[in-house]
Motif scaffolding. Structure first.
Motif, PDB file in Angstrom:
ATOM      1  N   UNK A  35       0.821  -1.213   0.000  1.00  0.00           N
ATOM      2  CA  UNK A  35       0.000   0.000   0.000  1.00  0.00           C
ATOM      3  C   UNK A  35       0.853   1.261   0.000  1.00  0.00           C
ATOM      4  N   UNK A  36       2.010   1.218   0.677  1.00  0.00           N
ATOM      5  CA  UNK A  36       2.895   2.378   0.721  1.00  0.00           C
ATOM      6  C   UNK A  36       3.323   2.795  -0.682  1.00  0.00           C
ATOM      7  N   UNK A  37       3.542   1.810  -1.536  1.00  0.00           N
ATOM      8  CA  UNK A  37       3.985   2.083  -2.906  1.00  0.00           C
ATOM      9  C   UNK A  37       2.824   2.169  -3.898  1.00  0.00           C
ATOM     10  N   UNK A  38       1.603   2.190  -3.371  1.00  0.00           N
ATOM     11  CA  UNK A  38       0.430   2.318  -4.230  1.00  0.00           C
ATOM     12  C   UNK A  38       0.092   1.072  -5.002  1.00  0.00           C
ATOM     13  N   UNK A  39       0.599  -0.075  -4.554  1.00  0.00           N
ATOM     14  CA  UNK A  39       0.315  -1.341  -5.229  1.00  0.00           C
ATOM     15  C   UNK A  39      -0.957  -1.930  -4.637  1.00  0.00           C
ATOM     16  N   UNK A  40      -1.953  -2.065  -5.465  1.00  0.00           N
ATOM     17  CA  UNK A  40      -3.244  -2.576  -5.009  1.00  0.00           C
ATOM     18  C   UNK A  40      -3.532  -3.921  -5.661  1.00  0.00           C
ATOM     19  N   UNK A  41      -4.008  -4.878  -4.858  1.00  0.00           N
ATOM     20  CA  UNK A  41      -4.391  -6.172  -5.410  1.00  0.00           C
ATOM     21  C   UNK A  41      -5.562  -6.723  -4.614  1.00  0.00           C
ATOM     22  N   UNK A  42      -6.293  -7.609  -5.252  1.00  0.00           N
ATOM     23  CA  UNK A  42      -7.471  -8.211  -4.618  1.00  0.00           C
ATOM     24  C   UNK A  42      -7.022  -9.312  -3.673  1.00  0.00           C
ATOM     25  N   UNK A  43      -6.577  -8.900  -2.494  1.00  0.00           N
ATOM     26  CA  UNK A  43      -5.969  -9.843  -1.566  1.00  0.00           C
ATOM     27  C   UNK A  43      -6.862 -10.987  -1.141  1.00  0.00           C
ATOM     28  N   UNK A  44      -8.135 -10.716  -0.903  1.00  0.00           N
ATOM     29  CA  UNK A  44      -9.036 -11.772  -0.431  1.00  0.00           C
ATOM     30  C   UNK A  44      -9.141 -12.907  -1.450  1.00  0.00           C
ATOM     31  N   UNK A  45      -9.167 -12.555  -2.725  1.00  0.00           N
ATOM     32  CA  UNK A  45      -9.347 -13.557  -3.772  1.00  0.00           C
ATOM     33  C   UNK A  45      -8.017 -14.165  -4.190  1.00  0.00           C
ATOM     34  N   UNK A  46      -7.026 -13.324  -4.396  1.00  0.00           N
ATOM     35  CA  UNK A  46      -5.772 -13.785  -4.971  1.00  0.00           C
ATOM     36  C   UNK A  46      -4.822 -14.404  -3.959  1.00  0.00           C
ATOM     37  N   UNK A  47      -4.939 -14.045  -2.668  1.00  0.00           N
ATOM     38  CA  UNK A  47      -3.983 -14.532  -1.689  1.00  0.00           C
ATOM     39  C   UNK A  47      -4.626 -15.227  -0.490  1.00  0.00           C
ATOM     40  N   UNK A  48      -5.664 -14.620   0.080  1.00  0.00           N
ATOM     41  CA  UNK A  48      -6.246 -15.176   1.305  1.00  0.00           C
ATOM     42  C   UNK A  48      -6.860 -16.551   1.066  1.00  0.00           C
ATOM     43  N   UNK A  49      -7.772 -16.651   0.108  1.00  0.00           N
ATOM     44  CA  UNK A  49      -8.471 -17.919  -0.131  1.00  0.00           C
ATOM     45  C   UNK A  49      -7.541 -19.041  -0.592  1.00  0.00           C
ATOM     46  N   UNK A  50      -6.690 -18.807  -1.600  1.00  0.00           N
ATOM     47  CA  UNK A  50      -5.878 -19.923  -2.102  1.00  0.00           C
ATOM     48  C   UNK A  50      -4.582 -20.172  -1.344  1.00  0.00           C
ATOM     49  N   UNK A  51      -4.060 -19.186  -0.600  1.00  0.00           N
ATOM     50  CA  UNK A  51      -2.745 -19.339   0.013  1.00  0.00           C
ATOM     51  C   UNK A  51      -2.729 -19.142   1.527  1.00  0.00           C
ATOM     52  N   UNK A  52      -3.057 -17.934   1.986  1.00  0.00           N
ATOM     53  CA  UNK A  52      -2.885 -17.605   3.401  1.00  0.00           C
ATOM     54  C   UNK A  52      -3.768 -18.475   4.304  1.00  0.00           C
ATOM     55  N   UNK A  53      -5.030 -18.633   3.955  1.00  0.00           N
ATOM     56  CA  UNK A  53      -5.926 -19.438   4.781  1.00  0.00           C
ATOM     57  C   UNK A  53      -5.478 -20.901   4.871  1.00  0.00           C
ATOM     58  N   UNK A  54      -5.222 -21.589   3.743  1.00  0.00           N
ATOM     59  CA  UNK A  54      -4.760 -22.981   3.867  1.00  0.00           C
ATOM     60  C   UNK A  54      -3.399 -23.107   4.549  1.00  0.00           C
ATOM     61  N   UNK A  55      -2.504 -22.123   4.328  1.00  0.00           N
ATOM     62  CA  UNK A  55      -1.204 -22.156   4.995  1.00  0.00           C
ATOM     63  C   UNK A  55      -1.373 -22.029   6.507  1.00  0.00           C
ATOM     64  N   UNK A  56      -2.246 -21.123   6.932  1.00  0.00           N
ATOM     65  CA  UNK A  56      -2.489 -20.932   8.361  1.00  0.00           C
ATOM     66  C   UNK A  56      -3.140 -22.165   8.980  1.00  0.00           C
ATOM     67  N   UNK A  57      -4.066 -22.774   8.267  1.00  0.00           N
ATOM     68  CA  UNK A  57      -4.707 -23.987   8.776  1.00  0.00           C
ATOM     69  C   UNK A  57      -3.696 -25.124   8.902  1.00  0.00           C
ATOM     70  N   UNK A  58      -2.803 -25.222   7.910  1.00  0.00           N
ATOM     71  CA  UNK A  58      -1.776 -26.265   7.970  1.00  0.00           C
ATOM     72  C   UNK A  58      -0.843 -26.034   9.145  1.00  0.00           C
ATOM     73  N   UNK A  59      -0.462 -24.781   9.381  1.00  0.00           N
ATOM     74  CA  UNK A  59       0.419 -24.459  10.506  1.00  0.00           C
ATOM     75  C   UNK A  59      -0.269 -24.748  11.834  1.00  0.00           C
ATOM     76  N   UNK A  60      -1.569 -24.477  11.903  1.00  0.00           N
ATOM     77  CA  UNK A  60      -2.294 -24.702  13.141  1.00  0.00           C
ATOM     78  C   UNK A  60      -2.563 -26.162  13.442  1.00  0.00           C
ATOM     79  N   UNK A  61      -2.532 -27.006  12.425  1.00  0.00           N
ATOM     80  CA  UNK A  61      -2.859 -28.424  12.616  1.00  0.00           C
ATOM     81  C   UNK A  61      -1.627 -29.305  12.744  1.00  0.00           C
ATOM     82  N   UNK A  62      -0.418 -28.704  12.777  1.00  0.00           N
ATOM     83  CA  UNK A  62       0.800 -29.509  12.877  1.00  0.00           C
ATOM     84  C   UNK A  62       0.821 -30.343  14.157  1.00  0.00           C
ATOM     85  N   UNK A  63       0.382 -29.742  15.267  1.00  0.00           N
ATOM     86  CA  UNK A  63       0.430 -30.439  16.555  1.00  0.00           C
ATOM     87  C   UNK A  63      -0.912 -31.040  16.962  1.00  0.00           C
TER      88      UNK A  63
END
Length: 222
Positions: free
Chosen positions: A107-135
């Motif tokens: 955002x500081x550099x004015x770079x805008x992207x559809x984070x919810x669609x492009x990153x949260x759903x396909x990457x961040x959410x499954x990565x976080x779930x995988x990290x949380x289920x390790x133990x």
């Protein structure tokens, strides 16, 4: 006769009430409005085509939905999960910390992207779930909490840092509004005063995410 032009509205009301395809209902409504207004079919197609071409960059947003779905189907989500399982020290909170920071820097550099669609759903959410289920396996409530926090991390990073870019819409709106009220300010003033708010918000996010990690950790220990 002028009331005939309202038939398009009636088409939309009936179409939505019957649960018909949204795009089809809107196009038919536009066609009916054009015909009763004296616009022939060829002219209608010209107007429709021009409107699509003039706003084609907006239409590209819809292409990201099926694209993300396809790459998820062909292993992106699984690959992200496997990667996180190999990184033992990562937790859901730390993933959110990193992503929120990246979102803010963009955002500081004015770079805008559809984070919810492009990153949260396909990457961040499954990565976080995988990290949380390790133990241990996550409960349904914990899965929902991770989904919500993943979405929130994108909102925090975007909302509180967006005014750090001089030409952002928020900065321009604030400067123009203040000028119209007789209090002219420079865009640099808005940016400088947004810095402490951004830093405070990020620190609170770090604490918020750390508390969630501790909650998951204590639950696993029990």
């Amino acid at each position: 006769m002028e009331y005939l032009s309202l038939l398009g509205v009636l088409v939309i009301v009936v179409g939505f009430a019957l649960g018909l395809d949204t795009v089809a209902v809107v196009i038919i409504s536009a066609l009916v409005t054009a015909l009763v207004s004296g616009i022939d079919f060829v002219k209608f197609l010209q107007i429709l085509g021009k409107g699509f071409i003039d706003n084609r960059m907006v239409s590209l947003f819809f292409l990201t939905l099926p694209t993300i779905g396809v790459i998820e189907r062909h292993g992106l989500k699984k690959a992200a999960t496997n990667l996180i399982q190999k990184l033992k020290n990562l937790t859901p909170g730390r993933i959110f910390d990193i992503y929120t920071g990246i979102r803010g820097l963009a955002s500081i550099f004015g770079i805008s992207f559809q984070g919810q669609i492009q990153f949260i759903a396909p990457l961040i959410n499954p990565m976080a779930q995988a990290a949380g289920s390790i133990k241990g396996e996550l409960t349904e409530l914990e899965v929902d909490q991770i989904k919500g926090r993943a979405a929130a991390s994108d909102n925090f990073g975007n909302f509180f840092a967006q005014n750090l870019f001089f030409a952002s819409s928020g900065v321009l709106m604030i400067t123009s509004s203040m000028k119209s009220l007789g209090h002219p300010i420079e865009a640099s003033n808005v940016v400088l005063n947004s810095i402490p708010i951004t830093l405070i918000a990020y620190v609170l996010c770090l604490i918020y995410n750390h508390m969630f990690d501790q909650k998951l950790k204590n639950k696993k220990v029990k």
